[in-house]
Each structure stands twice: as C-alpha cells, then as structure tokens.
Motif scaffolding. Structure first.
Motif, PDB file in Angstrom:
ATOM      1  N   MET A   1       0.840  -1.185   0.000  1.00 57.33           N
ATOM      2  CA  MET A   1       0.000   0.000   0.000  1.00 57.33           C
ATOM      3  C   MET A   1       0.884   1.247   0.000  1.00 57.33           C
ATOM      4  SD  MET A   1      -2.852   1.010   2.756  1.00 57.33           S
ATOM      5  CE  MET A   1      -3.453   2.643   2.870  1.00 57.33           C
ATOM      6  N   LYS A   2       0.550   2.188  -0.878  1.00 57.00           N
ATOM      7  CA  LYS A   2       1.293   3.434  -0.948  1.00 57.00           C
ATOM      8  C   LYS A   2       0.873   4.371   0.170  1.00 57.00           C
ATOM      9  CE  LYS A   2       2.125   3.923  -5.870  1.00 57.00           C
ATOM     10  NZ  LYS A   2       1.896   4.793  -7.022  1.00 57.00           N
ATOM     11  N   VAL A   3       1.846   5.009   0.783  1.00 56.21           N
ATOM     12  CA  VAL A   3       1.575   6.051   1.757  1.00 56.21           C
ATOM     13  C   VAL A   3       1.817   7.376   1.044  1.00 56.21           C
ATOM     14  CG1 VAL A   3       2.260   7.066   3.952  1.00 56.21           C
ATOM     15  CG2 VAL A   3       2.282   4.581   3.667  1.00 56.21           C
ATOM     16  N   VAL A   4       0.747   8.134   0.853  1.00 61.38           N
ATOM     17  CA  VAL A   4       0.820   9.379   0.097  1.00 61.38           C
ATOM     18  C   VAL A   4       0.635  10.548   1.061  1.00 61.38           C
ATOM     19  CG1 VAL A   4      -0.177  10.693  -1.796  1.00 61.38           C
ATOM     20  CG2 VAL A   4      -0.109   8.218  -1.926  1.00 61.38           C
ATOM     21  N   SER A   5       1.500  11.551   0.937  1.00 62.13           N
ATOM     22  CA  SER A   5       1.438  12.737   1.791  1.00 62.13           C
ATOM     23  C   SER A   5       1.558  13.999   0.944  1.00 62.13           C
ATOM     24  CB  SER A   5       2.586  12.732   2.800  1.00 62.13           C
ATOM     25  OG  SER A   5       2.515  11.604   3.632  1.00 62.13           O
ATOM     26  N   TRP A   6       1.101  15.094   1.506  1.00 61.88           N
ATOM     27  CA  TRP A   6       1.256  16.400   0.866  1.00 61.88           C
ATOM     28  C   TRP A   6       2.539  17.038   1.379  1.00 61.88           C
ATOM     29  CZ3 TRP A   6      -1.439  18.331  -3.104  1.00 61.88           C
ATOM     30  CH2 TRP A   6      -2.677  17.756  -3.392  1.00 61.88           C
ATOM     31  N   TYR A   7       3.292  17.662   0.474  1.00 60.87           N
ATOM     32  CA  TYR A   7       4.536  18.346   0.807  1.00 60.87           C
ATOM     33  C   TYR A   7       4.462  19.784   0.323  1.00 60.87           C
ATOM     34  CZ  TYR A   7       6.640  13.768   1.619  1.00 60.87           C
ATOM     35  OH  TYR A   7       6.926  12.526   2.101  1.00 60.87           O
ATOM     36  N   LEU A   8       5.231  20.651   0.963  1.00 56.75           N
ATOM     37  CA  LEU A   8       5.381  22.028   0.504  1.00 56.75           C
ATOM     38  C   LEU A   8       6.544  22.096  -0.468  1.00 56.75           C
ATOM     39  CD1 LEU A   8       5.044  24.198   3.720  1.00 56.75           C
ATOM     40  CD2 LEU A   8       3.565  24.246   1.727  1.00 56.75           C
ATOM     41  N   VAL A   9       6.366  22.851  -1.525  1.00 52.42           N
ATOM     42  CA  VAL A   9       7.445  23.090  -2.486  1.00 52.42           C
ATOM     43  C   VAL A   9       7.796  24.570  -2.418  1.00 52.42           C
ATOM     44  CG1 VAL A   9       8.112  23.057  -4.904  1.00 52.42           C
ATOM     45  CG2 VAL A   9       6.643  21.247  -4.000  1.00 52.42           C
ATOM     46  N   HIS A  10       9.041  24.877  -2.161  1.00 53.92           N
ATOM     47  CA  HIS A  10       9.524  26.256  -2.106  1.00 53.92           C
ATOM     48  C   HIS A  10      10.125  26.593  -3.465  1.00 53.92           C
ATOM     49  CE1 HIS A  10      12.405  29.416  -0.433  1.00 53.92           C
ATOM     50  NE2 HIS A  10      11.187  29.886  -0.251  1.00 53.92           N
ATOM     51  N   THR A  11       9.603  27.624  -4.126  1.00 52.48           N
ATOM     52  CA  THR A  11      10.034  27.968  -5.481  1.00 52.48           C
ATOM     53  C   THR A  11      10.827  29.272  -5.495  1.00 52.48           C
ATOM     54  OG1 THR A  11       8.080  29.281  -6.008  1.00 52.48           O
ATOM     55  CG2 THR A  11       7.940  26.912  -6.398  1.00 52.48           C
ATOM     56  N   LYS A  12      11.349  29.603  -6.649  1.00 48.85           N
ATOM     57  CA  LYS A  12      11.974  30.911  -6.828  1.00 48.85           C
ATOM     58  C   LYS A  12      10.891  31.989  -6.749  1.00 48.85           C
ATOM     59  CE  LYS A  12      15.855  29.661  -9.767  1.00 48.85           C
ATOM     60  NZ  LYS A  12      16.476  29.881 -11.079  1.00 48.85           N
ATOM     61  N   PRO A  13      11.267  33.230  -6.448  1.00 52.13           N
ATOM     62  CA  PRO A  13      10.265  34.298  -6.369  1.00 52.13           C
ATOM     63  C   PRO A  13       9.483  34.455  -7.671  1.00 52.13           C
ATOM     64  CG  PRO A  13      12.363  35.049  -5.488  1.00 52.13           C
ATOM     65  CD  PRO A  13      12.608  33.697  -6.112  1.00 52.13           C
ATOM     66  N   ARG A  14       8.170  34.535  -7.545  1.00 47.87           N
ATOM     67  CA  ARG A  14       7.229  34.732  -8.658  1.00 47.87           C
ATOM     68  C   ARG A  14       7.298  33.632  -9.724  1.00 47.87           C
ATOM     69  NH1 ARG A  14       8.798  40.813  -9.493  1.00 47.87           N
ATOM     70  NH2 ARG A  14       8.863  41.301  -7.311  1.00 47.87           N
ATOM     71  N   GLN A  15       7.728  32.440  -9.335  1.00 46.83           N
ATOM     72  CA  GLN A  15       7.804  31.323 -10.282  1.00 46.83           C
ATOM     73  C   GLN A  15       6.870  30.186  -9.879  1.00 46.83           C
ATOM     74  OE1 GLN A  15       9.641  31.292 -13.214  1.00 46.83           O
ATOM     75  NE2 GLN A  15       9.817  33.451 -12.664  1.00 46.83           N
ATOM     76  N   GLU A  16       5.867  30.478  -9.055  1.00 44.55           N
ATOM     77  CA  GLU A  16       4.952  29.437  -8.582  1.00 44.55           C
ATOM     78  C   GLU A  16       4.180  28.795  -9.731  1.00 44.55           C
ATOM     79  OE1 GLU A  16       5.257  32.765  -5.555  1.00 44.55           O
ATOM     80  OE2 GLU A  16       4.633  32.689  -7.647  1.00 44.55           O
ATOM     81  N   LYS A  17       3.661  29.608 -10.638  1.00 42.50           N
ATOM     82  CA  LYS A  17       2.863  29.068 -11.753  1.00 42.50           C
ATOM     83  C   LYS A  17       3.729  28.256 -12.704  1.00 42.50           C
ATOM     84  CE  LYS A  17      -0.614  32.697 -11.605  1.00 42.50           C
ATOM     85  NZ  LYS A  17      -1.199  33.838 -12.318  1.00 42.50           N
ATOM     86  N   THR A  18       4.957  28.710 -12.944  1.00 37.18           N
ATOM     87  CA  THR A  18       5.881  27.959 -13.801  1.00 37.18           C
ATOM     88  C   THR A  18       6.205  26.608 -13.184  1.00 37.18           C
ATOM     89  OG1 THR A  18       6.837  30.030 -14.562  1.00 37.18           O
ATOM     90  CG2 THR A  18       8.121  28.041 -14.946  1.00 37.18           C
ATOM     91  N   CYS A  71      13.075  18.658 -11.442  1.00 32.72           N
ATOM     92  CA  CYS A  71      12.464  19.822 -12.061  1.00 32.72           C
ATOM     93  C   CYS A  71      13.483  20.402 -13.035  1.00 32.72           C
ATOM     94  CB  CYS A  71      12.093  20.825 -10.979  1.00 32.72           C
ATOM     95  SG  CYS A  71      10.705  21.834 -11.423  1.00 32.72           S
ATOM     96  N   PHE A  72      13.076  20.710 -14.253  1.00 35.13           N
ATOM     97  CA  PHE A  72      14.017  21.098 -15.288  1.00 35.13           C
ATOM     98  C   PHE A  72      14.316  22.599 -15.327  1.00 35.13           C
ATOM     99  CE2 PHE A  72      11.923  17.255 -16.890  1.00 35.13           C
ATOM    100  CZ  PHE A  72      13.037  16.429 -16.929  1.00 35.13           C
ATOM    101  N   TYR A  73      13.353  23.448 -15.013  1.00 39.94           N
ATOM    102  CA  TYR A  73      13.537  24.877 -15.235  1.00 39.94           C
ATOM    103  C   TYR A  73      13.888  25.676 -13.990  1.00 39.94           C
ATOM    104  CZ  TYR A  73      11.566  23.733 -19.699  1.00 39.94           C
ATOM    105  OH  TYR A  73      11.342  23.168 -20.919  1.00 39.94           O
ATOM    106  N   GLU A  74      13.596  25.157 -12.826  1.00 39.93           N
ATOM    107  CA  GLU A  74      13.905  25.896 -11.617  1.00 39.93           C
ATOM    108  C   GLU A  74      14.294  24.938 -10.500  1.00 39.93           C
ATOM    109  OE1 GLU A  74      10.737  26.526 -13.079  1.00 39.93           O
ATOM    110  OE2 GLU A  74       9.874  24.813 -12.131  1.00 39.93           O
ATOM    111  N   ARG A  75      15.069  25.455  -9.588  1.00 36.70           N
ATOM    112  CA  ARG A  75      15.459  24.641  -8.441  1.00 36.70           C
ATOM    113  C   ARG A  75      14.347  24.740  -7.417  1.00 36.70           C
ATOM    114  NH1 ARG A  75      18.002  25.538  -3.616  1.00 36.70           N
ATOM    115  NH2 ARG A  75      18.169  27.750  -4.075  1.00 36.70           N
ATOM    116  N   ILE A  76      13.896  23.593  -6.938  1.00 37.27           N
ATOM    117  CA  ILE A  76      12.838  23.578  -5.934  1.00 37.27           C
ATOM    118  C   ILE A  76      13.333  22.851  -4.707  1.00 37.27           C
ATOM    119  CG2 ILE A  76      10.980  23.700  -7.619  1.00 37.27           C
ATOM    120  CD1 ILE A  76      10.527  20.709  -7.146  1.00 37.27           C
ATOM    121  N   CYS A  77      12.747  23.165  -3.592  1.00 39.32           N
ATOM    122  CA  CYS A  77      13.098  22.518  -2.340  1.00 39.32           C
ATOM    123  C   CYS A  77      11.819  21.968  -1.724  1.00 39.32           C
ATOM    124  CB  CYS A  77      13.719  23.503  -1.372  1.00 39.32           C
ATOM    125  SG  CYS A  77      15.228  24.235  -1.996  1.00 39.32           S
TER     126      CYS A  77
END
Length: 82
Positions: A1-18, A71-77
């Motif tokens: 059984m998979k254990v699925v959780s929600w995580y926060l992704v921290h993006t570059k400024p104003r790059q949330e939609k990208t 992620c190919f276009y931006e560094r995410i944490c």
C-alpha cells in the motif's frame, strides 16, 4: 500500500505558476491556492490572481516519488510532509 502525503514546495520568487505547470507536466498532483486581488497600476484598477502563499505550492507524493522528483527549469526545495 502506498503512503501518500502532501509536501510544501519552495520555489523561486514569482515562479509558482511555472513550477506548477512543470510539475503537472511530469505527472505530479499539485495545488496552488490563488487569491483575487485588486491592484492599481498606471491609474487603472485591475483584478489579478496571485498566489495565496508566495513562493510555495503543494505537491502530493508517495515516499518513492520524493526521491525521484526532478524539475528542469527551476530549483525547488521540498519541505516536510503535511
């Protein structure tokens, strides 16, 4: 059984939609809460959608996907699971 959780992704400024588009194209389930706001620009009042939490979005992952996330276009944490 998979254990699925929600995580926060921290993006570059104003790059949330990208980041959201990029992650969804890779097949991940993401959520970016948006807020409609009235802004005055050049004496014109306009309504724009902006992220409720600037520089953050949510991603739903299982334990294996956390390791393979790329992620190919931006560094995410990734932050902790919710």
């Amino acid at each position: 059984m998979k254990v699925v959780s929600w995580y926060l992704v921290h993006t570059k400024p104003r790059q949330e939609k990208t980041a959201l588009i990029n992650l969804e194209l890779q097949g991940y389930e993401c959520y970016l809460p948006m807020l409609s706001a009235e802004k005055l620009r050049q004496r014109v009042l306009s309504v724009i959608d902006e992220p409720l939490f600037p520089r953050y979005l949510f991603i739903r992952l299982d334990k294996r996907s956390v390791r393979s996330l790329s992620c190919f276009y931006e560094r995410i944490c990734l932050a902790r699971s919710l």
